[in-house]
Design a protein around this motif. Sequence first.
Motif, PDB file in Angstrom:
ATOM      1  N   VAL A 150      -7.490  72.674   0.192  1.00  0.00           N
ATOM      2  CA  VAL A 150      -6.682  73.669   0.021  1.00  0.00           C
ATOM      3  C   VAL A 150      -6.740  74.672  -1.005  1.00  0.00           C
ATOM      4  O   VAL A 150      -7.587  74.379  -2.017  1.00  0.00           O
ATOM      5  CB  VAL A 150      -5.184  72.947  -0.227  1.00  0.00           C
ATOM      6  CG1 VAL A 150      -4.718  72.174   0.979  1.00  0.00           C
ATOM      7  CG2 VAL A 150      -5.090  72.317  -1.630  1.00  0.00           C
ATOM      8  N   LEU A 151      -6.196  75.944  -0.864  1.00  0.00           N
ATOM      9  CA  LEU A 151      -6.502  76.882  -1.771  1.00  0.00           C
ATOM     10  C   LEU A 151      -5.502  76.745  -3.288  1.00  0.00           C
ATOM     11  O   LEU A 151      -5.901  77.274  -4.419  1.00  0.00           O
ATOM     12  CB  LEU A 151      -6.058  78.358  -1.284  1.00  0.00           C
ATOM     13  CG  LEU A 151      -6.939  79.040  -0.448  1.00  0.00           C
ATOM     14  CD1 LEU A 151      -6.565  80.113   0.156  1.00  0.00           C
ATOM     15  CD2 LEU A 151      -8.307  79.262  -1.230  1.00  0.00           C
ATOM     16  N   GLN A 152      -4.490  76.477  -2.931  1.00  0.00           N
ATOM     17  CA  GLN A 152      -3.297  76.209  -4.060  1.00  0.00           C
ATOM     18  C   GLN A 152      -2.247  75.132  -3.856  1.00  0.00           C
ATOM     19  O   GLN A 152      -2.170  74.760  -2.652  1.00  0.00           O
ATOM     20  CB  GLN A 152      -2.504  77.545  -3.864  1.00  0.00           C
ATOM     21  CG  GLN A 152      -1.648  78.078  -5.100  1.00  0.00           C
ATOM     22  CD  GLN A 152      -0.721  79.267  -4.958  1.00  0.00           C
ATOM     23  OE1 GLN A 152      -1.623  80.339  -4.018  1.00  0.00           O
ATOM     24  NE2 GLN A 152       0.314  79.562  -5.406  1.00  0.00           N
ATOM     25  N   VAL A 153      -1.810  74.780  -4.757  1.00  0.00           N
ATOM     26  CA  VAL A 153      -0.647  74.070  -4.903  1.00  0.00           C
ATOM     27  C   VAL A 153       0.640  74.562  -5.347  1.00  0.00           C
ATOM     28  O   VAL A 153       0.383  75.178  -6.419  1.00  0.00           O
ATOM     29  CB  VAL A 153      -1.000  72.484  -5.585  1.00  0.00           C
ATOM     30  CG1 VAL A 153       0.135  71.412  -5.632  1.00  0.00           C
ATOM     31  CG2 VAL A 153      -2.212  71.544  -4.801  1.00  0.00           C
ATOM     32  N   ALA A 154       1.766  74.385  -4.702  1.00  0.00           N
ATOM     33  CA  ALA A 154       2.833  75.042  -5.227  1.00  0.00           C
ATOM     34  C   ALA A 154       4.117  73.844  -5.001  1.00  0.00           C
ATOM     35  O   ALA A 154       3.876  73.154  -4.461  1.00  0.00           O
ATOM     36  CB  ALA A 154       3.203  76.091  -4.405  1.00  0.00           C
ATOM     37  N   GLU A 155       5.088  74.022  -6.057  1.00  0.00           N
ATOM     38  CA  GLU A 155       6.070  73.347  -6.012  1.00  0.00           C
ATOM     39  C   GLU A 155       6.768  73.475  -4.431  1.00  0.00           C
ATOM     40  O   GLU A 155       6.922  74.578  -4.083  1.00  0.00           O
ATOM     41  CB  GLU A 155       7.469  73.729  -7.100  1.00  0.00           C
ATOM     42  CG  GLU A 155       6.716  73.201  -8.607  1.00  0.00           C
ATOM     43  CD  GLU A 155       6.268  71.937  -8.538  1.00  0.00           C
ATOM     44  OE1 GLU A 155       7.111  70.900  -8.246  1.00  0.00           O
ATOM     45  OE2 GLU A 155       4.964  71.495  -8.831  1.00  0.00           O
ATOM     46  N   PRO A 156       7.517  72.439  -4.053  1.00  0.00           N
ATOM     47  CA  PRO A 156       8.023  72.686  -2.757  1.00  0.00           C
ATOM     48  C   PRO A 156       9.019  73.850  -2.516  1.00  0.00           C
ATOM     49  O   PRO A 156       8.893  74.566  -1.374  1.00  0.00           O
ATOM     50  CB  PRO A 156       8.996  71.307  -2.687  1.00  0.00           C
ATOM     51  CG  PRO A 156       8.447  70.410  -3.601  1.00  0.00           C
ATOM     52  CD  PRO A 156       7.788  71.175  -4.737  1.00  0.00           C
ATOM     53  N   ASP A 157       9.863  74.347  -3.355  1.00  0.00           N
ATOM     54  CA  ASP A 157      10.568  75.433  -3.225  1.00  0.00           C
ATOM     55  C   ASP A 157       9.823  76.573  -3.374  1.00  0.00           C
ATOM     56  O   ASP A 157      10.463  77.700  -3.006  1.00  0.00           O
ATOM     57  CB  ASP A 157      11.687  75.268  -4.208  1.00  0.00           C
ATOM     58  CG  ASP A 157      11.266  75.384  -5.678  1.00  0.00           C
ATOM     59  OD1 ASP A 157      10.229  75.009  -5.815  1.00  0.00           O
ATOM     60  OD2 ASP A 157      12.448  75.860  -6.478  1.00  0.00           O
ATOM     61  N   LYS A 158       8.682  76.702  -3.798  1.00  0.00           N
ATOM     62  CA  LYS A 158       8.060  77.671  -4.005  1.00  0.00           C
ATOM     63  C   LYS A 158       6.761  77.996  -2.776  1.00  0.00           C
ATOM     64  O   LYS A 158       6.051  79.091  -2.992  1.00  0.00           O
ATOM     65  CB  LYS A 158       7.296  77.981  -5.387  1.00  0.00           C
ATOM     66  CG  LYS A 158       8.562  78.035  -6.369  1.00  0.00           C
ATOM     67  CD  LYS A 158       7.984  78.316  -7.784  1.00  0.00           C
ATOM     68  CE  LYS A 158       8.720  78.452  -8.809  1.00  0.00           C
ATOM     69  NZ  LYS A 158      10.152  78.497  -8.747  1.00  0.00           N
ATOM     70  N   LEU A 159       6.712  77.066  -2.190  1.00  0.00           N
ATOM     71  CA  LEU A 159       5.637  76.908  -1.235  1.00  0.00           C
ATOM     72  C   LEU A 159       5.332  78.199  -0.050  1.00  0.00           C
ATOM     73  O   LEU A 159       4.308  78.790   0.074  1.00  0.00           O
ATOM     74  CB  LEU A 159       5.478  75.669  -0.407  1.00  0.00           C
ATOM     75  CG  LEU A 159       4.542  75.345   0.649  1.00  0.00           C
ATOM     76  CD1 LEU A 159       3.101  75.364   0.070  1.00  0.00           C
ATOM     77  CD2 LEU A 159       4.599  74.410   1.674  1.00  0.00           C
ATOM     78  N   LEU A 160       6.669  78.134   0.405  1.00  0.00           N
ATOM     79  CA  LEU A 160       6.643  79.291   1.843  1.00  0.00           C
ATOM     80  C   LEU A 160       6.570  80.554   0.958  1.00  0.00           C
ATOM     81  O   LEU A 160       5.888  81.493   1.708  1.00  0.00           O
ATOM     82  CB  LEU A 160       7.938  79.278   2.393  1.00  0.00           C
ATOM     83  CG  LEU A 160       8.010  79.890   3.760  1.00  0.00           C
ATOM     84  CD1 LEU A 160       6.697  79.471   4.696  1.00  0.00           C
ATOM     85  CD2 LEU A 160       9.188  79.612   4.351  1.00  0.00           C
ATOM     86  N   GLY A 161       6.910  80.877  -0.034  1.00  0.00           N
ATOM     87  CA  GLY A 161       6.876  82.332  -0.675  1.00  0.00           C
ATOM     88  C   GLY A 161       5.525  82.326  -1.203  1.00  0.00           C
ATOM     89  O   GLY A 161       4.962  83.535  -0.976  1.00  0.00           O
ATOM     90  N   ALA A 162       4.802  81.399  -1.806  1.00  0.00           N
ATOM     91  CA  ALA A 162       3.451  81.630  -1.965  1.00  0.00           C
ATOM     92  C   ALA A 162       2.403  81.767  -0.752  1.00  0.00           C
ATOM     93  O   ALA A 162       1.595  82.674  -0.715  1.00  0.00           O
ATOM     94  CB  ALA A 162       2.673  80.454  -2.878  1.00  0.00           C
TER      95      ALA A 162
END
Length: 238
Positions: A150-162
């Motif tokens: 994967v390119l990046q790990v994001a917090e669940p509430d920020k995933l779709l925005g990223a």
Amino acid sequence: MAAAFKEVADQLVLDQGLRALVITGEGRAFSAGGDFGFIEDRIHGDVEDNFRVLSGFYTTFLALRKLPVPTLAAINGPAVGGGMGLAMAAVMRIASSTAKLSFNFVKLGLTPGMASTCVLPAATSHQVACRLLLTGDLITAQEALELGLVLQVAEPDKLLGAAQQLAGRIAAASPSAVATTLRMLRGRLPWEQLEAAALEEARLQATFFKRPDCREGVDSVKSKRPARFGPIERPATT
């Protein structure tokens, strides 16, 4: 779902305004892969019918690779087996910090599917592909990042925005230049190779569903116990 997926993909191919696509799961999982009902059907089916079902199933979802725009998988939760194969069909992946990923085929007594033996070493490295496909290890999003899955790990509430931000940066570029560049990148791993790998994997899986190891793998997961697989089945010699 496969039929609905194909219908949407066919529509997207015709969408002249499409610039990038984000695909994610609904609910807590990205995709847990084939369910036990599907596996039981394959265990009781004959080899040729298994091959027909599997080859159609895999090539349907791999059609994501034929879309004329970049695709991003926003892995919002567990992505396992064929579900992880779907994520790998996207050209880029971003994972939720809570996601767990696994190519768990061998743990079920099966060989890989969804062209995993072709896509995974191309996306990471030969030894990473060997480790993940030969062990069926369940890894965290952070480890997936370290391995290059994967390119990046994001917090669940920020995933779709990223994922949407990355898609937006692609959409802001010249659509003709992006489409041509994507075509050149895909040319390094031609569709024919992916399709051939998917069909070969479907053919092998069709036979492995009929072996005792598959029944043992499914039973062990259901019973939450370690699997007790038999010895290697070697081809007969003459």
